[in-house]
Design a protein around this motif. Sequence first.
Motif, PDB file in Angstrom:
ATOM      1  N   ARG A   1     -48.978  -6.494 -69.952  1.00 15.15           N
ATOM      2  CA  ARG A   1     -50.284  -7.119 -69.765  1.00 15.15           C
ATOM      3  C   ARG A   1     -51.255  -6.182 -69.050  1.00 15.15           C
ATOM      4  O   ARG A   1     -52.457  -6.196 -69.302  1.00 15.15           O
ATOM      5  N   LEU A   2     -50.713  -5.342 -68.158  1.00 18.28           N
ATOM      6  CA  LEU A   2     -51.530  -4.401 -67.402  1.00 18.28           C
ATOM      7  C   LEU A   2     -51.822  -3.108 -68.166  1.00 18.28           C
ATOM      8  O   LEU A   2     -52.522  -2.232 -67.659  1.00 18.28           O
ATOM      9  N   GLY A   3     -51.253  -2.986 -69.373  1.00 22.10           N
ATOM     10  CA  GLY A   3     -51.460  -1.770 -70.150  1.00 22.10           C
ATOM     11  C   GLY A   3     -50.613  -0.603 -69.668  1.00 22.10           C
ATOM     12  O   GLY A   3     -51.002   0.561 -69.851  1.00 22.10           O
ATOM     13  N   ILE A   4     -49.461  -0.914 -69.075  1.00 27.75           N
ATOM     14  CA  ILE A   4     -48.572   0.105 -68.503  1.00 27.75           C
ATOM     15  C   ILE A   4     -47.231   0.052 -69.211  1.00 27.75           C
ATOM     16  O   ILE A   4     -46.667  -1.037 -69.402  1.00 27.75           O
ATOM     17  N   GLU A   5     -46.708   1.211 -69.581  1.00 31.49           N
ATOM     18  CA  GLU A   5     -45.377   1.284 -70.182  1.00 31.49           C
ATOM     19  C   GLU A   5     -44.333   1.325 -69.068  1.00 31.49           C
ATOM     20  O   GLU A   5     -44.307   2.274 -68.268  1.00 31.49           O
ATOM     21  N   GLY A   6     -43.481   0.331 -68.992  1.00 28.47           N
ATOM     22  CA  GLY A   6     -42.432   0.315 -67.983  1.00 28.47           C
ATOM     23  C   GLY A   6     -41.294   1.249 -68.348  1.00 28.47           C
ATOM     24  O   GLY A   6     -40.773   1.193 -69.469  1.00 28.47           O
ATOM     25  N   VAL A   7     -40.915   2.126 -67.425  1.00 24.85           N
ATOM     26  CA  VAL A   7     -39.839   3.090 -67.669  1.00 24.85           C
ATOM     27  C   VAL A   7     -38.995   3.206 -66.405  1.00 24.85           C
ATOM     28  O   VAL A   7     -39.381   2.735 -65.329  1.00 24.85           O
ATOM     29  N   ASP A   8     -37.828   3.841 -66.526  1.00 23.29           N
ATOM     30  CA  ASP A   8     -37.044   4.109 -65.329  1.00 23.29           C
ATOM     31  C   ASP A   8     -37.619   5.325 -64.609  1.00 23.29           C
ATOM     32  O   ASP A   8     -38.481   6.044 -65.136  1.00 23.29           O
ATOM     33  N   LEU A   9     -37.135   5.544 -63.394  1.00 21.60           N
ATOM     34  CA  LEU A   9     -37.742   6.572 -62.548  1.00 21.60           C
ATOM     35  C   LEU A   9     -37.557   7.970 -63.134  1.00 21.60           C
ATOM     36  O   LEU A   9     -38.471   8.809 -63.072  1.00 21.60           O
ATOM     37  N   ASP A  10     -36.390   8.253 -63.702  1.00 18.18           N
ATOM     38  CA  ASP A  10     -36.161   9.582 -64.283  1.00 18.18           C
ATOM     39  C   ASP A  10     -37.095   9.848 -65.454  1.00 18.18           C
ATOM     40  O   ASP A  10     -37.629  10.959 -65.611  1.00 18.18           O
ATOM     41  N   THR A  11     -37.298   8.829 -66.295  1.00 20.74           N
ATOM     42  CA  THR A  11     -38.197   8.990 -67.441  1.00 20.74           C
ATOM     43  C   THR A  11     -39.624   9.218 -66.967  1.00 20.74           C
ATOM     44  O   THR A  11     -40.353  10.048 -67.526  1.00 20.74           O
ATOM     45  N   LEU A  12     -40.022   8.508 -65.929  1.00 23.70           N
ATOM     46  CA  LEU A  12     -41.361   8.697 -65.370  1.00 23.70           C
ATOM     47  C   LEU A  12     -41.520  10.114 -64.823  1.00 23.70           C
ATOM     48  O   LEU A  12     -42.537  10.777 -65.064  1.00 23.70           O
ATOM     49  N   ALA A  13     -40.493  10.598 -64.108  1.00 31.10           N
ATOM     50  CA  ALA A  13     -40.568  11.948 -63.543  1.00 31.10           C
ATOM     51  C   ALA A  13     -40.703  12.994 -64.630  1.00 31.10           C
ATOM     52  O   ALA A  13     -41.515  13.927 -64.523  1.00 31.10           O
ATOM     53  N   ALA A  14     -39.922  12.855 -65.678  1.00 32.11           N
ATOM     54  CA  ALA A  14     -39.898  13.870 -66.729  1.00 32.11           C
ATOM     55  C   ALA A  14     -41.089  13.778 -67.675  1.00 32.11           C
ATOM     56  O   ALA A  14     -41.459  14.782 -68.296  1.00 32.11           O
TER      57      ALA A  14
ATOM     58  N   PHE B   1     -35.314  14.743 -58.144  1.00 38.28           N
ATOM     59  CA  PHE B   1     -36.535  14.277 -58.804  1.00 38.28           C
ATOM     60  C   PHE B   1     -37.408  15.466 -59.192  1.00 38.28           C
ATOM     61  O   PHE B   1     -37.918  15.549 -60.314  1.00 38.28           O
ATOM     62  N   LEU B   2     -37.563  16.412 -58.255  1.00 35.56           N
ATOM     63  CA  LEU B   2     -38.415  17.576 -58.508  1.00 35.56           C
ATOM     64  C   LEU B   2     -37.842  18.473 -59.600  1.00 35.56           C
ATOM     65  O   LEU B   2     -38.585  19.210 -60.254  1.00 35.56           O
ATOM     66  N   GLY B   3     -36.551  18.408 -59.798  1.00 36.36           N
ATOM     67  CA  GLY B   3     -35.944  19.172 -60.871  1.00 36.36           C
ATOM     68  C   GLY B   3     -36.242  18.618 -62.253  1.00 36.36           C
ATOM     69  O   GLY B   3     -36.032  19.298 -63.260  1.00 36.36           O
ATOM     70  N   LEU B   4     -36.745  17.378 -62.320  1.00 34.01           N
ATOM     71  CA  LEU B   4     -37.040  16.733 -63.598  1.00 34.01           C
ATOM     72  C   LEU B   4     -38.490  16.881 -64.032  1.00 34.01           C
ATOM     73  O   LEU B   4     -38.803  16.702 -65.202  1.00 34.01           O
ATOM     74  N   VAL B   5     -39.386  17.197 -63.092  1.00 31.66           N
ATOM     75  CA  VAL B   5     -40.813  17.080 -63.378  1.00 31.66           C
ATOM     76  C   VAL B   5     -41.336  18.251 -64.204  1.00 31.66           C
ATOM     77  O   VAL B   5     -40.731  19.325 -64.254  1.00 31.66           O
ATOM     78  N   ARG B   6     -42.495  18.022 -64.819  1.00 29.05           N
ATOM     79  CA  ARG B   6     -43.170  19.059 -65.591  1.00 29.05           C
ATOM     80  C   ARG B   6     -43.764  20.106 -64.654  1.00 29.05           C
ATOM     81  O   ARG B   6     -44.230  19.781 -63.558  1.00 29.05           O
TER      82      ARG B   6
ATOM     83  N   ALA C   1     -45.302   8.954 -45.988  1.00 33.83           N
ATOM     84  CA  ALA C   1     -44.740  10.303 -45.996  1.00 33.83           C
ATOM     85  C   ALA C   1     -43.252  10.278 -46.268  1.00 33.83           C
ATOM     86  O   ALA C   1     -42.697  11.216 -46.850  1.00 33.83           O
ATOM     87  N   THR C   2     -42.576   9.193 -45.866  1.00 33.67           N
ATOM     88  CA  THR C   2     -41.125   9.118 -46.029  1.00 33.67           C
ATOM     89  C   THR C   2     -40.692   9.010 -47.484  1.00 33.67           C
ATOM     90  O   THR C   2     -39.503   9.150 -47.781  1.00 33.67           O
ATOM     91  N   LEU C   3     -41.611   8.768 -48.395  1.00 37.38           N
ATOM     92  CA  LEU C   3     -41.259   8.715 -49.810  1.00 37.38           C
ATOM     93  C   LEU C   3     -40.940  10.094 -50.366  1.00 37.38           C
ATOM     94  O   LEU C   3     -40.398  10.213 -51.464  1.00 37.38           O
ATOM     95  N   VAL C   4     -41.291  11.137 -49.603  1.00 39.05           N
ATOM     96  CA  VAL C   4     -41.179  12.515 -50.093  1.00 39.05           C
ATOM     97  C   VAL C   4     -40.295  13.335 -49.161  1.00 39.05           C
ATOM     98  O   VAL C   4     -40.438  13.283 -47.940  1.00 39.05           O
ATOM     99  N   ASP C   5     -39.369  14.098 -49.748  1.00 32.69           N
ATOM    100  CA  ASP C   5     -38.612  15.111 -49.004  1.00 32.69           C
ATOM    101  C   ASP C   5     -39.530  16.321 -48.873  1.00 32.69           C
ATOM    102  O   ASP C   5     -39.650  17.133 -49.790  1.00 32.69           O
TER     103      ASP C   5
END
Length: 324
Positions: A185-198, A218-223, A234-238
Amino acid sequence: MPTSPLVLVTSRSFSSGDLDLAAELEAVGARMVTGPSTHDLDALRPLLADATAWIAGTGPVTAAHLDAAPGLQIVARYGVGYEAVDLGAAAARGVLVTNTPGANTGAVADHAVALLLAGLRDVPQGDRGVRAGRWAVQRTRELGTLTVGIVGLGRIGRAVAARLSGFGPRLLGFDPWVPPAELDRLGIEGVDLDTLAAGSDVISLHAPGEEVVVDARFLGLVRPALVLVNTARATLVDEPALAQALRDGRLRCYASDVLGSEAGDHANPLLADDLLDRTVLTPHSAAQTVQAVDGMGRGAVDAVLAHLRGDQPPNLVPLPGGPR
């Protein structure tokens, strides 16, 4: 015990907008005192000793703070987050806790989009270059051609999605608490976290809690050209892992309003000089608009005034062992 209730305020921006909320407290006979937003216990101890209500900033509210406040009846959090409040200790002492949900949603969402665009289009680097007489440019990318991943789709995450929809990017979202039909409804494709990262060119963090989301894995998966935005915690990030990833060229930019160390002592790894052109940082200012300051103050004062009248305050935070 003082004859008039003492209200301790430890928010930096309380009553600094258009509303004179301090006058509202004084009008009902309350005495207001201010303390440091860091909630340094030694500094607060003499103030807590006589406090009836506490309009609390972002600092911790621990069992030791509550022990120093034998007459405290309510902690009104100035903002939506209450992770820094020891809810178990509050419940054990009969202290109510409230917050101000929604008061700063628009302000933080606006700031997230501002950081996103600044990081994507090299705005700070361009400003520094022009001032130094350098007019060389580096080509960037248009937001409407990209995929933006949003981690956490509460009020602020949804407000960011609504703002971004006008630019036309593809939107991915991860939030295990939001049903897929609601994301559609919000126009957002729901995905798992790994798919979102990649799959994202830009990622904006709006997750609740203190659990690390962006770690080395996580950082190893990103573009490689990723722009990462953080207006949440800040705690969300290493941060050490992120600093290394920036140096290794595994992402383009980190744009953040929050740092693990906000003391200005440059101890944070993301403040290293060699990362200057790969970071866009603001001083925890996302919620600092006149409207948000008034909204958070209004919510906190309304909770305190309701309690002083003997009414149930709005926006009570559920406490352990209490009614659900």
